[in-house]
Design an enzyme around this catalytic site. Structure first.
Site: not given
Ligand code: AMP
Length: 281
Positions: A33-37, A150
């Site tokens: 996880l990062h700030e986006g999550h 994203k």
């Molecule tokens: P992932 O773990 O990559 O499958 O992402 C899980 C959720 O986090 C998905 O809905 C992605 O679109 C969202 N996500 C990933 N990176 C970002 C970001 N930089 N900004 C906003 N949402 C994000």
């Protein structure tokens, strides 16, 4: 914050909230996880009484030559971050928990909007996404689910899936969280070398230049060509540079809002980003 690894355990944890008619928010992730999550979780906390975050690296959305085995798995670190932003329950099942031993005989396929963009370079990817999202929605039964803009194509596909199958929840799109230099945060950014990381923000910069040119009335076709050329010259291997409507339809004329999409590789790392352009009327 509770951590559940089984479907039964999760149901038991959620039952009191369900019976008390609490609003359940759900954020599906693959972890690392990062700030986006974390911003998805923060958005969920604003309107829900209880927030569930799933961490599951879903094998059915990876192609045979993709990074399923190497995808970063960092559950301990993720759990600390989630506790800090007020997540209530982490659902972190093993693959065997989500995919029972018997052969599965059901597929979920969203048509048309899954074919272009990432669907072209990653055949079967969105079938895997639609399947896991459907399973997770059935398991968690949330009132709201939060997805990042994203992954714009994924967001639109999930909204379509929910509409088409009358799933009783609302899907909310959350704006992209970026590094200070504009690079969209992604778990895959960790694969970049120092040199590649320095180049990576050019994707967002090129989207922003394109937006300005579009607003000045330059032809879309020329702008897309220029983006491809500039990014290729900088060292990117282009997967696609395209424009679609926000519903992922073909853009026929430029008097409508559009979304510009880029997918490009730097070395072994595939990066995606997009930018919405609101045409001034
Ligand atoms: P992932 O773990 O990559 O499958 O992402 C899980 C959720 O986090 C998905 O809905 C992605 O679109 C969202 N996500 C990933 N990176 C970002 C970001 N930089 N900004 C906003 N949402 C994000």
């Amino acid at each position: 914050m509770k951590t559940e690894t089984t479907i039964h355990g999760l149901a038991a944890s959620l039952n009191p909230a369900r019976h008390a008619k609490k609003l359940i928010g759900f954020v599906p992730t693959m972890g690392n996880l990062h700030e986006g999550h974390l911003n998805l979780v923060r958005e969920a906390k604003k309107i829900c009484d209880l927030v569930v975050v799933s961490i599951f690296v879903n094998p059915t959305q990876f192609g045979p030559n993709e990074d399923f085995d190497n995808y970063p798995r960092t559950l301990d670190q993720d759990s600390h971050l989630l506790a800090d932003v007020g997540c209530d329950i982490v659902f972190a099942p093993a693959v065997e928990q989500m995919f029972a031993k018997e052969p599965r005989k059901t597929n979920i396929q969203v048509t048309e909007i899954t074919q272009g963009l990432c669907g072209h370079a990653r055949p079967g990817h969105f079938d895997g996404v639609a399947l896991i999202v459907t399973k997770l929605f059935n398991i968690v039964q949330p009132n709201y689910a939060f997805f990042g803009q994203k992954d714009f194509q994924q967001l639109v596909i999930v909204q379509q899936l929910v509409r088409d199958l009358n799933m009783p929840l609302e899907v909310i799109g959350v704006p992209t969280t970026r590094a200070e230099d504009g690079l969209a945060l992604s778990s895959r950014n960790g694969y970049l070398t120092v040199e590649e990381r320095a180049l990576a923000p050019q994707i967002y910069a090129s989207l922003n230049h394109a937006k300005v040119f579009l607003e000045q009335g330059e032809a879309l076709k020329d702008i897309l060509e220029k983006m491809k050329n500039d990014l290729t010259t900088s060292g990117f291997e282009i997967d696609y540079v395209e424009a679609r409507t926000p519903e992922l339809e073909t853009v026929l004329h430029f008097d409508q809002d559009i979304v510009l999409f880029v997918a490009a590789r730097l070395g072994k790392t595939r990066l995606i980003d997009n930018l919405r352009v609101n045409v001034p009327t």
